[in-house]
Design a protein around this motif. Sequence first.
Motif, short mmCIF file in Angstrom:
data_model
loop_
_atom_site.label_atom_id
_atom_site.label_comp_id
_atom_site.label_asym_id
_atom_site.label_seq_id
_atom_site.Cartn_x
_atom_site.Cartn_y
_atom_site.Cartn_z
N VAL A 1 85.45 3.74 78.04
CA VAL A 1 84.95 3.13 76.82
C VAL A 1 86.14 2.75 75.95
O VAL A 1 87.05 3.55 75.74
CB VAL A 1 84.03 4.13 76.06
CG1 VAL A 1 83.57 3.53 74.76
CG2 VAL A 1 82.85 4.52 76.93
N ARG A 2 86.13 1.50 75.48
CA ARG A 2 87.20 1.03 74.60
C ARG A 2 86.60 0.53 73.31
O ARG A 2 85.41 0.24 73.23
CB ARG A 2 88.01 -0.06 75.29
CG ARG A 2 88.74 0.46 76.51
CD ARG A 2 89.59 -0.55 77.21
NE ARG A 2 88.89 -1.79 77.42
CZ ARG A 2 89.43 -2.99 77.23
NH1 ARG A 2 90.68 -3.10 76.82
NH2 ARG A 2 88.75 -4.09 77.45
N CYS A 3 87.42 0.38 72.30
CA CYS A 3 86.95 -0.06 70.99
C CYS A 3 86.53 -1.53 71.01
O CYS A 3 86.96 -2.29 71.88
CB CYS A 3 88.02 0.19 69.94
SG CYS A 3 89.51 -0.80 70.14
N PRO A 4 85.70 -1.95 70.06
CA PRO A 4 85.24 -3.33 70.00
C PRO A 4 86.35 -4.36 69.75
O PRO A 4 86.16 -5.54 70.03
CB PRO A 4 84.25 -3.33 68.83
CG PRO A 4 83.82 -1.93 68.68
CD PRO A 4 85.01 -1.09 69.10
N ALA A 5 87.50 -3.94 69.27
CA ALA A 5 88.60 -4.89 69.02
C ALA A 5 89.39 -5.22 70.28
O ALA A 5 90.20 -6.14 70.27
CB ALA A 5 89.54 -4.32 67.96
N ALA A 6 89.16 -4.52 71.36
CA ALA A 6 89.89 -4.78 72.60
C ALA A 6 89.49 -6.13 73.18
O ALA A 6 88.30 -6.41 73.35
CB ALA A 6 89.63 -3.67 73.61
N LEU A 7 90.47 -6.97 73.46
CA LEU A 7 90.20 -8.27 74.06
C LEU A 7 89.75 -8.09 75.51
O LEU A 7 90.18 -7.15 76.18
CB LEU A 7 91.46 -9.13 74.01
CG LEU A 7 91.96 -9.48 72.60
CD1 LEU A 7 93.37 -10.06 72.66
CD2 LEU A 7 91.01 -10.45 71.94
N PRO A 8 88.90 -8.98 76.01
CA PRO A 8 88.41 -8.84 77.39
C PRO A 8 89.53 -8.83 78.43
O PRO A 8 89.38 -8.23 79.49
CB PRO A 8 87.51 -10.07 77.58
CG PRO A 8 87.17 -10.53 76.22
CD PRO A 8 88.30 -10.12 75.32
N THR A 9 90.64 -9.49 78.14
CA THR A 9 91.75 -9.55 79.09
C THR A 9 92.73 -8.39 78.94
O THR A 9 93.67 -8.28 79.72
CB THR A 9 92.52 -10.87 78.91
OG1 THR A 9 92.95 -10.96 77.55
CG2 THR A 9 91.64 -12.06 79.26
N ASP A 10 92.52 -7.56 77.95
CA ASP A 10 93.40 -6.41 77.69
C ASP A 10 92.76 -5.16 78.27
O ASP A 10 91.77 -4.68 77.75
CB ASP A 10 93.62 -6.27 76.18
CG ASP A 10 94.55 -5.13 75.82
OD1 ASP A 10 95.00 -4.39 76.71
OD2 ASP A 10 94.82 -4.98 74.62
N HIS A 11 93.33 -4.63 79.33
CA HIS A 11 92.73 -3.48 80.00
C HIS A 11 93.39 -2.16 79.63
O HIS A 11 93.17 -1.15 80.30
CB HIS A 11 92.79 -3.70 81.51
CG HIS A 11 92.05 -4.93 81.93
ND1 HIS A 11 90.68 -5.04 81.85
CD2 HIS A 11 92.49 -6.13 82.38
CE1 HIS A 11 90.31 -6.24 82.26
NE2 HIS A 11 91.39 -6.93 82.58
N THR A 12 94.19 -2.15 78.56
CA THR A 12 94.84 -0.91 78.13
C THR A 12 93.82 0.00 77.45
O THR A 12 92.89 -0.47 76.78
CB THR A 12 96.00 -1.20 77.17
OG1 THR A 12 95.50 -1.89 76.02
CG2 THR A 12 97.08 -2.04 77.84
N PRO A 13 93.97 1.30 77.61
CA PRO A 13 93.05 2.24 76.95
C PRO A 13 93.36 2.36 75.46
O PRO A 13 94.44 2.02 75.00
CB PRO A 13 93.34 3.56 77.67
CG PRO A 13 94.74 3.44 78.14
CD PRO A 13 94.96 1.98 78.44
N CYS A 14 92.39 2.84 74.72
CA CYS A 14 92.59 3.10 73.29
C CYS A 14 93.42 4.37 73.14
O CYS A 14 93.03 5.43 73.63
CB CYS A 14 91.26 3.28 72.58
SG CYS A 14 90.26 1.81 72.49
N PRO A 15 94.57 4.29 72.46
CA PRO A 15 95.39 5.47 72.28
C PRO A 15 94.97 6.35 71.10
O PRO A 15 95.51 7.43 70.91
CB PRO A 15 96.79 4.89 72.05
CG PRO A 15 96.53 3.57 71.41
CD PRO A 15 95.25 3.08 72.01
N GLY A 16 94.02 5.88 70.32
CA GLY A 16 93.60 6.65 69.15
C GLY A 16 92.21 6.25 68.71
O GLY A 16 91.56 5.41 69.34
N PRO A 17 91.74 6.82 67.60
CA PRO A 17 90.39 6.55 67.12
C PRO A 17 90.27 5.16 66.47
O PRO A 17 91.26 4.53 66.13
CB PRO A 17 90.18 7.65 66.08
CG PRO A 17 91.54 7.94 65.57
CD PRO A 17 92.46 7.78 66.76
#
Length: 90
Positions: A2-18
Motif C-alpha cells: 500500500v502506497r500513499c495517494p501522492a505516489a505516481l503510477p510510474t514510481d514504484h518506491t515504497p513510502c518511507p514515512g506517514p
Amino acid sequence: MVRCPAALPTDHTPCPGPVTITVLDADNAGADGCEHHAARLLAVLDRGRVFALPQTPAGAAHRVFKAAAPQDVRLHRLADAIVTPPATPR
C-alpha cells in the motif's frame, strides 16, 4: 504494498514515512502523501503548491518543496508554494 495517494503510477518506491503533506495543482486538485512521494509529485506539476497536514512535524512542507525544486529556483518562490489549506468552496 500500500502506497500513499501522492505516489505516481510510474514510481514504484515504497513510502518511507506517514502521510503528512498535501500537494495541490493549479486547479486545487490534490493528493495527500508522504514527504518522498509528495516531493516527486510536486516536481512534475506546473504551479503546484504544498502544505502540511495538522499532525505534520515542523519543516515538512519546506523539505518537500526543497526536494522538488531545481537547484536554481529563487527563494521568493518558496512563499508562493507553502500555503495554508485552501478555503472550502461555498
